[in-house]
Scaffold this motif. Structure first.
Motif, short mmCIF file in Angstrom:
data_model
loop_
_atom_site.label_atom_id
_atom_site.label_comp_id
_atom_site.label_asym_id
_atom_site.label_seq_id
_atom_site.Cartn_x
_atom_site.Cartn_y
_atom_site.Cartn_z
N ILE A 13 40.76 45.97 46.86
CA ILE A 13 39.66 46.32 45.95
C ILE A 13 39.46 45.21 44.93
O ILE A 13 38.34 44.76 44.69
CB ILE A 13 39.93 47.68 45.26
N VAL A 14 40.53 44.74 44.32
CA VAL A 14 40.41 43.67 43.33
C VAL A 14 39.89 42.40 44.00
O VAL A 14 39.02 41.72 43.47
CB VAL A 14 41.75 43.42 42.59
N VAL A 25 38.16 48.45 34.71
CA VAL A 25 38.99 49.60 35.06
C VAL A 25 38.14 50.77 35.55
O VAL A 25 38.50 51.45 36.52
CB VAL A 25 39.90 50.02 33.88
N GLU A 26 36.99 51.00 34.92
CA GLU A 26 36.12 52.11 35.34
C GLU A 26 35.67 51.92 36.79
O GLU A 26 35.70 52.86 37.58
CB GLU A 26 34.91 52.24 34.41
N GLU A 27 35.25 50.70 37.12
CA GLU A 27 34.83 50.40 38.50
C GLU A 27 36.02 50.56 39.46
O GLU A 27 35.87 51.09 40.56
CB GLU A 27 34.29 48.97 38.60
N PHE A 28 37.16 50.09 39.05
CA PHE A 28 38.39 50.19 39.84
C PHE A 28 38.67 51.66 40.16
O PHE A 28 38.93 52.03 41.30
CB PHE A 28 39.54 49.56 39.05
N LYS A 31 36.25 53.07 42.75
CA LYS A 31 36.49 52.58 44.10
C LYS A 31 37.77 53.14 44.72
O LYS A 31 37.85 53.28 45.94
CB LYS A 31 36.52 51.05 44.11
N ILE A 32 38.74 53.45 43.90
CA ILE A 32 40.01 53.97 44.43
C ILE A 32 40.02 55.50 44.39
O ILE A 32 40.94 56.14 44.88
CB ILE A 32 41.23 53.37 43.68
#
Length: 116
Positions: A13-14, A25-28, A31-32
C-alpha cells in the motif's frame, strides 16, 4: 503466514502511493480497511512505530535505495519518495541515517568505486 501477508500488504500500500505527497494515515486506513486506532495498534505491535512513522520510514528506505542506485539528485529523490519539502526530507533522512542525503549519496558512490 497471516502476519507475513499482512506486512506485505502494508508495504504494498505504501509502495503504491509512494509518489503521492497527499498520502497520509487517513488514506492508509481507508486502503487497509482499518480504523486509525486499529492500524496504530497493529503497527506498534509489529514494528514499534505509528502509522505516520511507518509511512515516513518506508519512504526514507526507498530514498536510500534511490540515492545509492540511481543518478537522481537529492531533490528528485525527495519528490520521488512522496516528500514535498527537501528540508523536511533531509532532516528525517539524517535522523535515520546519521548523514544528510547528499553525504549518503557521496559515501555510497565512493564505496562503490572501491568495490570495482
Amino acid at each position: 503466514n497471516t502476519q507475513d501477508s499482512f506486512q506485505k500488504l502494508l508495504k504494498d500500500i505504501v509502495e503504491d502511493d509512494l509518489l503521492d505527497t497527499e498520502f497520509n494515515v487517513e488514506e492508509f486506513c481507508k486502503k487497509i480497511h482499518m480504523s486509525r486506532s486499529q492500524l496504530h495498534r497493529k503497527l506498534t505491535a509489529l514494528f514499534g512505530m505509528s502509522a505516520t512513522e511507518f509511512i515516513r520510514f518506508y519512504r526514507l528506505k526507498k530514498a536510500k535505495e534511490l540515492l545509492k542506485t540511481t543518478g537522481m539528485n537529492v531533490t528528485e529523490v525527495c519528490f520521488a519518495c512522496g516528500f514535498n519539502s527537501p528540508a523536511y526530507f533531509s532532516k528525517h533522512f539524517k535522523a535515520m541515517q546519521g548523514l544528510t542525503p547528499k553525504e549518503y549519496q557521496k559515501q555510497s558512490k565512493s564505496s562503490d568505486a572501491h568495490n570495482i
